[in-house]
Scaffold this active site. Structure first.
Site, PDB file in Angstrom:
ATOM      1  CE  LYS A   1      -4.105  -2.193   1.830  1.00 50.54           C
ATOM      2  NZ  LYS A   1      -4.739  -2.687   3.045  1.00 50.54           N
TER       3      LYS A   1
ATOM      4  CE  LYS B   1      -5.313  -8.845  -5.183  1.00 48.74           C
ATOM      5  NZ  LYS B   1      -5.098  -8.429  -3.820  1.00 48.74           N
TER       6      LYS B   1
ATOM      7  CE  LYS C   1     -11.727  -2.815  -3.196  1.00 45.67           C
ATOM      8  NZ  LYS C   1     -12.415  -3.586  -2.204  1.00 45.67           N
TER       9      LYS C   1
END
Ligand code: AMP
Ligand code: TRP
Length: 318
Positions: free
Chosen positions: A110, A189, A192
């Protein structure tokens, strides 16, 4: 056997979520005592709009119920209706070594993706451990990307048990090997954050499927490298007979990727059609959905209170 899993209400659910987590979780729920929840506290690490969060929670609830979650059999609840998990997360944080969180892959990913890290994002796995341990979950059905979080949970539970006595059951991840990670329309992958998803109940399925990236072998050519072909990978997950048929046609030549995508589109629409209809019905009946979540919260709280009593006694609170 107690089974537990959660999903963040951070946006529309996609078929990676469905085949990677929801379908295996719904199957496993038949075999034990399942607790599935909507992780709204976790979503606060990335969603900062109250109306958006509330709408997402309703969406996830509708998606799960439409896809076959039986609220009589499964305890289905909103994480924030069990605020005791935040207390447990604090207690667990006090037995969690810093480096374990610093090395967590999802945290590093992240950061790499440009998310500004708040402390919530850093301690995310501790709250997840609390979710699992507070209901004494034994099996945790999740997608492969959650494997490390479950390992962290096991480490935290063992550390607690060593320090304060045997309070927690050590949980195990349940991961479907054949759909460990479903690719998105661009081959990375499905996620979102990459904008490469196919939503379960979106109205852009056709556009998304026809936009799937393939290589540039001409229509006439017998196609090679079929293990990298995304439409085929999808079909293998939920329509194996159709996948075989399409694979044979591609390998023979004279059959283009456009045709394969059309087959995939038809198969997807057919697979989700009954769920789509159920979802439309449920969306008209929000009181029912709210009632399901309230009832789930009551049942979850009964279990959680038993664990928290043991935890408080073990650590010396009250
Ligand atoms: P997320 O949307 O990342 O919160 O994921 C919710 C659940 O879906 C987790 O159990 C993930 O492991 C699973 N999941 C998410 N994306 C995929 C994917 N592309 N393939 C398989 N499982 C996935
Ligand atoms: N971190 C999980 C995800 O992003 C969601 C989650 C929160 C979860 N708490 C959990 C999953 C407990 C399993 C068990 O998908």
């Amino acid at each position: 056997m107690r089974i537990l899993s959660g999903i963040q209400p951070s946006g529309k659910l996609h078929i990676g979520n469905y085949f990677g987590m929801m379908r295996p979780a719904l199957e496993l729920a038949q075999k034990g005592n399942a607790f599935y929840f909507i992780a709204d506290y976790h979503s606060l690490t990335s969603v900062s709009d109250a109306a958006e969060l509330r709408a997402n929670v309703l969406d996830v609830a509708l998606d799960f119920l439409a896809c076959g979650l039986d609220p009589k059999q499964t305890v289905f609840y909103r994480q924030s209706d069990v605020p005791q998990v935040t207390e447990l997360a604090w207690i667990l944080a006090c037995v969690t070594p810093m480096p374990m969180l610093e090395n967590a892959v999802s945290y590093k990913d992240k950061l790499a993706a440009g998310l500004k890290p708040n402390v919530g994002l850093f301690t995310y796995p501790v709250l997840q451990a609390a979710d699992i341990l507070i209901v004494q979950g034994e099996r945790v059905p999740v997608g492969k990307d959650q494997k490390q979080h479950i390992e962290i949970t096991r480490d935290i539970a063992s550390a607690f048990n060593r320090q304060f006595g045997e309070v927690f059951v050590i949980p195990e991840a349940v991961i479907k090997a054949e759909v460990a990670t479903l690719p998105g329309t661009d081959g990375r992958k499905m996620s979102k954050s990459y904008g490469n998803t196919i939503e379960i109940f979106g109205d852009s399925t056709k556009k998304k499927v026809m936009g799937i990236v393939t290589d540039s072998q001409p229509v006439e050519a017998p196609k090679k490298d079929l293990d990298k072909n995304i439409p085929l990978q999808f079909l293998k997950v939920f329509a194996p007979a159709k996948a075989q048929e399409v694979e044979a046609k591609l390998a023979a030549g004279g059959y283009g990727y456009g045709e394969a995508k059309k087959e995939l589109l038809a198969a997807l629409l057919e697979y989700f059609a009954p769920y789509r209809q159920k979802r439309a019905e449920l969306a008209q009946n929000r009181d029912y959905v709210e009632q399901v979540l309230r009832d789930g919260a009551l049942r979850a709280n009964a279990v959680v209170d038993v664990t928290m009593k043991k935890v408080r006694e073990a650590v010396g609170l009250r």
